[in-house]
Scaffold this active site. Structure first.
Site, short mmCIF file in Angstrom:
data_model
loop_
_atom_site.label_atom_id
_atom_site.label_comp_id
_atom_site.label_asym_id
_atom_site.label_seq_id
_atom_site.Cartn_x
_atom_site.Cartn_y
_atom_site.Cartn_z
CE1 TYR A 1 -31.67 4.64 22.21
CE2 TYR A 1 -31.26 6.38 23.64
CZ TYR A 1 -31.24 5.07 23.32
OH TYR A 1 -30.87 4.14 24.24
CG HIS B 1 -34.15 12.95 25.15
ND1 HIS B 1 -34.68 14.16 25.25
CD2 HIS B 1 -33.07 12.88 24.41
CE1 HIS B 1 -34.10 14.89 24.49
NE2 HIS B 1 -32.74 14.26 24.04
CD GLU B 2 -40.95 14.08 29.18
OE1 GLU B 2 -41.07 12.81 29.18
OE2 GLU B 2 -41.79 14.80 29.10
N GLY B 3 -37.13 15.64 26.21
CA GLY B 3 -37.06 16.73 25.36
C GLY B 3 -37.88 16.53 24.29
CG HIS B 4 -36.44 14.01 21.14
ND1 HIS B 4 -35.54 13.21 21.87
CD2 HIS B 4 -35.60 14.80 20.29
CE1 HIS B 4 -34.38 13.19 21.19
NE2 HIS B 4 -34.38 14.09 20.21
CG ASP C 1 -29.26 21.23 20.19
OD1 ASP C 1 -28.15 20.93 20.82
OD2 ASP C 1 -30.03 20.36 19.95
CD GLN D 1 -30.06 22.08 15.57
OE1 GLN D 1 -29.35 21.53 15.20
NE2 GLN D 1 -31.14 21.48 16.32
CB SER E 1 -29.83 11.17 21.75
OG SER E 1 -31.19 11.54 21.41
NE ARG E 2 -23.68 13.36 19.53
CZ ARG E 2 -24.21 14.36 18.57
NH1 ARG E 2 -24.71 15.24 19.04
NH2 ARG E 2 -23.89 13.95 17.36
O1 PAF Z 1 -31.22 18.89 16.66
C1 PAF Z 1 -31.25 17.65 15.91
O2 PAF Z 1 -31.62 16.74 16.36
C2 PAF Z 1 -31.03 17.99 14.54
O3 PAF Z 1 -29.81 18.74 14.46
C3 PAF Z 1 -31.81 18.19 13.43
C4 PAF Z 1 -32.64 19.79 13.80
C5 PAF Z 1 -33.08 17.15 13.66
C6 PAF Z 1 -31.35 18.43 12.11
O4 PAF Z 1 -31.00 17.13 11.72
#
Ligand code: PAF
Length: 285
Positions: free
Chosen positions: A32, A34-37, A150, A153, A186-187
């Site tokens: 899904y 967005h510009e971040g990805h 994140d 993470q 995405s949320r």
């Molecule tokens: O940040 C995310 O989208 C997820 O936590 C990741 C790093 C793809 C792992 O499923």
């Protein structure tokens, strides 16, 4: 762009590239886009010869009752966007390809992952580190790119890579925001119109707290408490946590020890997270 669903095919393609000396970048995602990805894909394209994007909604990082089933998905659009970004390979396995039905091995980071989001989502990071271990083993990337939005993470992954000697460089990309400051996620799709209007006050509250902390004689607990009140008043949501943490995501007691201010906000049915980097002064992170 190649669309690959099987591990064997990915391995064969990467082996071929590596024998030709290519530097491989991986952008792990749950889709899904967005510009971040897309910004993470661009970072990989600049730093590697060949960019792999993985698209897998990882079930083991969701607790029962979380949004696994409802998690937004649009694989056709994702394919199109990745192709336009110049991604070389999109790895989109299904659940069976990733997890054996009786899979019983997990990777767990036991310190950085325990505070902040780890408090309310106790198995979440174990799911993230397990799936990333698998993706690193399948793709064998030279570098992997993650967003600073994140932040916990990112720090958990850095710790895992260091502790387990993964030969992969972890590259951090900046948080991408809407013009009003809301961090892309995405949320955000789950937000009602009114919630969406109020959501940027999470970031505004964190920015105001970071500025207050920079004042001489700032008292950390008081700053956090008034930020919590302001954010709740302005958003109508409930702050799950607002914390001052060091680079290892451990809570600090003094403003001078703080690296990040991080928060999670429950806004209606949507859980939003955000953070600001107080040391660089780069509040957009
Ligand atoms: O940040 C995310 O989208 C997820 O936590 C990741 C790093 C793809 C792992 O499923």
């Amino acid at each position: 762009m190649k669309l690959v669903k099987s591990k064997i095919e990915v391995r064969a393609e990467i082996a071929r590239l590596k024998s030709a000396g290519a530097r491989v970048g991986l952008v792990p995602t749950m889709g899904y886009f967005h510009e971040g990805h897309l910004s993470l894909m661009r970072i990989s394209r600049r730093q590697a010869d060949y960019t792999v994007v993985s698209l897998f909604v990882n079930p083991i990082q969701f607790a029962p009752g979380e949004d696994l089933e409802g998690y937004p998905r649009d694989p056709e659009r994702d394919l199109d966007l990745a192709r336009k970004e110049g991604v070389d390979l999109l790895f989109a396995p299904d659940k069976k390809e990733v997890y054996a039905p009786n899979a019983s091995t997990f990777i767990e980071e036991t310190s950085v992952s325990k505070g902040l989001c780890g408090q309310s989502r106790p198995d979440h990071f174990r799911g993230v580190t397990t799936v990333l271990t698998k993706l690193f083993n399948i793709v064998t990337p030279d570098l992997a790119v993650f967003g600073r939005k994140d932040i916990q993470q990112l720090m958990v992954i850095r710790r895992m890579v260091r502790d387990l000697d993964f030969p992969v460089e972890i590259v951090a990309g900046p948080t991408v925001r809407e013009p009003d400051g809301l961090a892309l996620s995405s949320r955000n799709l789950y937000l009602s119109k009114e919630e969406r209007r109020r959501a940027p006050d999470l970031y505004r509250g964190l920015q105001a707290a970071a500025r207050a902390l920079a004042e001489p004689g700032a008292e950390l607990a008081g700053v956090l408490e008034s930020a919590r009140r302001e954010i709740e008043r302005n958003t109508g949501g409930q702050v799950e946590y607002i914390s001052a943490v060091d680079n290892d995501m451990a809570e600090v007691k003094q403003a001078s020890d703080c690296s990040y201010l991080a928060a999670a906000l429950q806004l209606g049915s949507t859980r939003l997270i955000d953070n600001v980097d107080v040391n660089t002064g780069d509040l957009s992170n």
